[in-house]
Scaffold this motif. Structure first.
Motif, PDB file in Angstrom:
ATOM      1  N   ASN A   1      37.060  14.487  13.854  1.00  0.00           N
ATOM      2  CA  ASN A   1      35.703  15.049  13.846  1.00  0.00           C
ATOM      3  C   ASN A   1      35.394  15.867  15.104  1.00  0.00           C
ATOM      4  O   ASN A   1      34.714  16.882  15.043  1.00  0.00           O
TER       5      ASN A   1
ATOM      6  N   GLU B   1      31.611  18.897  12.795  1.00  0.00           N
ATOM      7  CA  GLU B   1      31.482  20.228  12.208  1.00  0.00           C
ATOM      8  C   GLU B   1      30.013  20.646  12.209  1.00  0.00           C
ATOM      9  O   GLU B   1      29.137  19.884  11.823  1.00  0.00           O
TER      10      GLU B   1
ATOM     11  N   LYS C   1      36.069  21.933   9.873  1.00  0.00           N
ATOM     12  CA  LYS C   1      36.488  20.706  10.547  1.00  0.00           C
ATOM     13  C   LYS C   1      37.783  20.909  11.314  1.00  0.00           C
ATOM     14  O   LYS C   1      38.026  20.294  12.343  1.00  0.00           O
TER      15      LYS C   1
END
Lengths: 111, 114
Positions: free
Chosen positions: A30, A52, A71
């Motif tokens: 992440n 993101e 991402k």
């Protein structure tokens, strides 16, 4: 898995030119980060993206912009390069439960 | 901003000797990490520490998270030629899953003489 990839590996710019450093990770992390490393120094955080769609300034953000394209990808842009931006740039990514995994770096020289 | 003071700056040792380096800060960090960087490469994680007082080993490497949360040390036992490189301490303010970036020390350059 390639981990974290960075392009280009080397770049020479003239003062005032612009360029974008690319970073991509295939670990489904992440969070992504951009650091710079100057001779005899540790890494200093430029910008990071916790997830993101979000970006935050680090310790040395002036002269840089970032884009979290999706991402996988997090790019660093120099709009008007200066000699003080000569450095080695490292991208990293992580998820909670593991630590930052670094790419091989981009070596940038601004003349 | 936060700063990490890492020492020594460089070490020249004989193969087989033990090595000790440390990092101190005026601020509290909730995670301490030790990375190694070889020439032309990115840093590689050696040891991660998450609790004050924690002592963790990884092969010949041992690291401790100081009780005050303001320091950490790394020991390498019986050094070998492939231990050559630059060792960095790094700290993170947020605990556990925090996404904030790391603050790095300036590194300890380890040189081993055969």
């Amino acid at each position: 898995n390639a981990g974290v990839t960075q392009t280009p590996k080397f770049q020479v710019l003239k003062t005032g030119q612009s360029m974008t450093l690319q970073c991509a990770q295939d670990m489904n992390h992440n969070s992504m980060y951009w650091y710079r490393q100057d001779p005899g120094m540790g890494l200093r955080l430029i910008y990071y993206s916790a997830s993101e769609g979000t970006t935050d300034k680090g310790e040395v953000p002036n002269g840089y912009n970032v884009s979290r394209l999706n991402k996988r990808e997090f790019s660093l842009r120099l709009e008007s390069a200066a000699p003080s931006q000569t450095s080695v740039y490292f991208c990293a990514s992580r998820d909670p439960g593991n630590e930052q995994f670094f790419g091989p770096g981009t070596r940038l020289t601004v003349l | 901003g936060q700063q990490l003071n890492q020492s020594p700056q460089s070490m020249f040792i004989q193969e087989g000797e033990d090595v000790s380096m440390n990092c101190t800060s005026s601020s509290i960090f909730n995670t301490w990490l030790w990375y190694k960087q070889d020439p032309g490469e990115g840093p590689v994680l050696l040891i991660a520490l998450y609790k004050a007082g924690e002592l963790t080993s990884n092969g010949r490497l041992t690291a401790q998270f100081g009780i005050t949360r303001k320091d950490s040390f790394l020991n390498i036992s019986a050094s070998i030629p492939s231990d050559v490189g630059i060792y960095f301490c790094a700290g993170r303010v947020l605990a556990g899953g925090g996404a904030d970036g790391l603050t790095f020390g300036k590194g300890t350059h380890l040189i081993i003489q055969p």
